[in-house]
Design a protein around this motif. Structure first.
Motif, PDB file in Angstrom:
ATOM      1  N   PHE A  93       3.138  12.617  -1.406  1.00 31.34           N
ATOM      2  CA  PHE A  93       3.239  12.579   0.050  1.00 31.34           C
ATOM      3  C   PHE A  93       4.675  12.889   0.473  1.00 31.34           C
ATOM      4  O   PHE A  93       5.620  12.342  -0.071  1.00 31.34           O
ATOM      5  N   ALA A 103       0.839  -1.200   0.000  1.00 34.23           N
ATOM      6  CA  ALA A 103       0.000   0.000   0.000  1.00 34.23           C
ATOM      7  C   ALA A 103       0.872   1.248   0.000  1.00 34.23           C
ATOM      8  O   ALA A 103       0.582   2.231  -0.688  1.00 34.23           O
ATOM      9  N   SER A 141       3.022   8.136  -6.316  1.00 34.92           N
ATOM     10  CA  SER A 141       2.363   9.357  -6.786  1.00 34.92           C
ATOM     11  C   SER A 141       3.238  10.578  -6.557  1.00 34.92           C
ATOM     12  O   SER A 141       3.046  11.614  -7.200  1.00 34.92           O
ATOM     13  N   GLY A 142       4.180  10.485  -5.612  1.00 34.58           N
ATOM     14  CA  GLY A 142       5.006  11.651  -5.304  1.00 34.58           C
ATOM     15  C   GLY A 142       4.249  12.728  -4.560  1.00 34.58           C
ATOM     16  O   GLY A 142       4.757  13.842  -4.373  1.00 34.58           O
ATOM     17  N   GLN A 195       2.112   1.917  -3.444  1.00 33.58           N
ATOM     18  CA  GLN A 195       1.074   2.557  -4.269  1.00 33.58           C
ATOM     19  C   GLN A 195       1.005   4.057  -4.010  1.00 33.58           C
ATOM     20  O   GLN A 195       0.902   4.874  -4.927  1.00 33.58           O
ATOM     21  N   LEU A 196       1.028   4.421  -2.737  1.00 33.66           N
ATOM     22  CA  LEU A 196       0.915   5.835  -2.403  1.00 33.66           C
ATOM     23  C   LEU A 196       2.182   6.595  -2.754  1.00 33.66           C
ATOM     24  O   LEU A 196       2.135   7.726  -3.251  1.00 33.66           O
TER      25      LEU A 196
END
Lengths: 214, 459
Positions: A112, A102, A109-110, A105-106
């Motif tokens: 966070f 998980a 995206s760049g 996956q997050l």
């Protein structure tokens, strides 16, 4: 404020409510130290110190995601009592083995600045560790993994030997934490066991108060 | 220039054990704005690294540095000579400095800060250092004015008077800063030196498969290397002050030096177009007919102004829309209830004091609060774990986690929670059990079910 001198002298940052202070976490334990790195945090004060970094990220407006297993997680009232804005902290709750996936996956995206993986005793496959390290570098983010130390199997009467990092050599900063009592309450201490950017051995301490009754 | 040192090499044996020095440059010009101070501090740290491999700039006090004094006996004649060399180098750079060499972090710091007019001080031994440090006025140590006034009302003006205060209550009365100063001054805390590593250079290099003699194509290759460097500079809030280029020419002997040249824009900039214009002008004057086989760029960065960063048009650091899309992917992969936030509950039982609420996206502007001291955060099990019944006899103590976790050495409690009589009666006696290994478990005894449960851990 005098541009030459900030108010605290030797103090590694005060947690007092100083409107001019931009950070709560001290140098050595702030996003400035962990940005772009895969960080492993273990020990008896890991959760509390992890939230120190969460607070630092929220102060800097860095988006955060906290990923943990459904079976075990942080106690939200304690985090809120420490000043964390829970409305701005998305928590991803998955089965234990899926925490790292998980996070992958997050992280891709760049979007966070801080990803906290509450891994517990879960192992992470080396290719996934490599991807998480790459995500941290590529997006200038902090990937913070809370782990329990790995132990070699016990043999006979001998207790299992601590093997060190659960995540292997790709960890850029590995930190051991502990908690001790003092007259004022508790002190949560972290010690850099491995640091690829500077000499290990540096220490950061945070005075904390225990739950009511301790 | 400097004041005479107190103990010039009369005790080389003791002096060779000295561990630490503090260089204090108190008079950084008032006209320097805070962002530029970082550049000045970095430059001073770089200067001081000529005298010690381990230099730690003081956090929150620009102008104060700790240096590791150990292991330098073969490079400098004596600690006094070393300290004088540091002082001379700082003076040559235009700074008035005070350099104290001694035995402990706080000791040398206090000694250095007590002498604002510059010079060198060698502390003969740990006792001399302790005496010197305790004579120092608190006003010299840069503590908060409010705390200093509060201490002065109690007649506490020096370090000696501060350390005589009992530790209990200092944090509550005077704040965390004074509490930590007290711990440092009394020697309770003695953090090791944490040297800052030199900043990583901004370097890019490229090896070519075939020699490249065409200047225009070379220009494109250099641009390919330069653009990411400018991006890294912008991310760090820096602008390019100088560009150093190295070109290795094909069919040169291995010992031949590469073709090296530097160029400086009129002012620090992040403007790639301007920089490439300068690069191309220089390329036209170079003899590259034999073909370039390797290229290396090194950039000198200086703090950038807001205008320079805006011109570079750095894209927004984090994209909220991308975050929302990523959370949507996680929901698709792991279930609609996988992405949640915590909401306060109204129940008094721990599991009823909060609830998880599904969300699409978090609040955009976090609103953290500054709390001191912060509470320790507990870990909680979603479903409390029933523990084995306690045996009648426990010769090795109670081991809720078995032998690996160790026996309970300290028990706080009970803290009684009861209620729910209208639905399901609940009577719990909560305890905090500290184990020999250091873990503190959050347990409760369920009086209705007569069973011990593990609810979580203080972490």
């Amino acid at each position: 404020m005098d541009a030459r001198r900030l108010p605290t002298g030797l103090v590694f940052a005060s947690a007092a409510a100083d409107a001019s202070a931009e950070r709560i976490a001290a140098p050595g334990w702030s996003l400035d130290e962990t940005r772009g790195r895969l960080v492993e945090l273990s020990g008896h004060a890991a959760l509390t110190l992890a939230f120190g970094l969460v607070l630092d990220a929220q102060r800097r407006d860095e988006p955060i995601a906290w990923i943990s297993s459904r079976a075990s997680h942080f106690f939200p009232p304690d985090a809120a009592a420490g000043g964390v804005d829970l409305d701005a902290l998305p928590v991803v709750r998955v089965d234990g083995a899926a925490v790292a996936r998980a996070a992958d996956q997050l992280g891709r995206s760049g979007a966070f600045g801080l990803l906290v993986l509450d891994l517990g005793g879960q192992d992470v496959p080396p290719p996934l560790v490599a991807r998480l390290a790459g995500i941290a570098r590529a997006h200038d983010a902090t990937v913070l993994c809370l782990t329990e130390p790995a132990f070699a199997p016990a043999r006979g009467d001998r207790a299992g030997r601590e093997l060190g990092s659960r995540l292997g050599s790709l960890v850029s900063l590995r930190i051991a934490t502990r908690r001790r009592r003092d007259r004022e309450g508790f002190v949560c201490e972290l010690r850099a066991v491995k640091d690829k950017r500077r000499a290990p051995g540096w220490v950061y301490e945070d005075a904390c108060r225990g739950p009511a009754g301790t | 220039m400097g004041r005479p040192e107190h103990e010039p090499a009369r005790r080389p044996a003791a002096a060779s054990s000295m561990a630490i020095a503090c260089a204090d440059v108190p008079a950084l010009p008032l006209s320097i704005a805070p962002p530029a101070i970082e550049g000045v501090v970095a430059a001073l740290a770089e200067l001081l690294r000529r005298f010690s491999p381990a230099v730690e700039p003081a956090a929150g006090e620009p102008g104060t540095f700790w240096l590791d004094a150990s292991g330098l006996a073969r490079l400098f004649p004596s600690p006094a000579g070393w300290a004088r060399a540091i002082h001379a180098a700082l003076a040559a750079a235009g700074h008035t400095a005070y350099v104290a060499v001694g035995w402990s972090r706080f000791g040398v710091y206090a000694a250095a800060r007590s002498r604002p007019r510059g010079g060198v001080l060698l502390l003969a031994d740990a006792e001399a250092e302790r005496r010197a440090a305790r004579r120092v006025a608190l006003a010299r140590l840069g503590i908060d004015d409010e705390a200093r006034v509060a201490l002065e009302r109690l007649g506490v003006r020096t370090v000696a008077e501060l350390v005589r205060l009992p530790a209990a209550g200092i944090q509550r009365r005077f704040g965390a800063a004074i509490y930590r100063l007290h711990r440092l001054a009394t020697g309770v805390d003695a953090p090791p030196l944490a040297p800052a590593s030199p900043p990583a250079p901004f370097v890019a290099a490229l090896e070519l498969d075939d020699p490249e003699p065409d200047r225009e194509r070379l220009g494109f290759l250099l641009k390919r290397l330069l653009d990411p460097l400018l991006g890294r500079l912008a991310t760090r809030g820096l602008a390019l002050a100088a560009l150093h280029v190295g070109l290795r020419i094909g069919r040169s002997p291995p010992s031949a030096r590469p073709l090296e040249w530097s160029l400086r824009p009129a002012a620090p900039t992040l403007d790639a177009v301007q920089l490439m214009g300068l690069v191309r002008l220089r390329l036209e004057r170079l003899a590259v007919e034999r073909g370039v086989v390797a290229v290396r760029l090194l950039v000198d960065g200086v703090p950038a102004t807001r205008t320079q960063l805006e011109l570079f048009a750095v894209p927004p650091r984090r994209d909220p829309a991308a975050a929302a899309r990523a959370l949507a992917r996680v929901r698709a992969a792991f279930g609609e209830d996988a992405v949640v936030r915590a909401r306060a509950g109204s129940g008094h039982l721990p599991e009823a004091s909060f609830a998880w609420e599904p969300i699409d996206r978090p609040r955009a502007q976090p609103r953290p609060r500054a709390i001191a001291p912060r509470p320790i955060v507990r870990r909680v099990l979603a479903a409390p774990l029933a523990l084995p019944p306690r045996p009648r006899r426990e010769p090795d103590g109670w081991m809720p986690r078995g032998a690996a976790g160790g026996a309970v050495v300290h028990l706080d409690g009970p803290f009684v929670l009861s209620g729910g009589w209208w639905r399901r009666e609940i009577e719990r006696d909560y305890y905090f059990a500290e184990l020999r290994g250091g873990a503190v478990l959050w347990l409760y005894y369920d009086r209705v079910r007569r069973t011990w449960f593990l609810h979580g851990e203080v972490a």
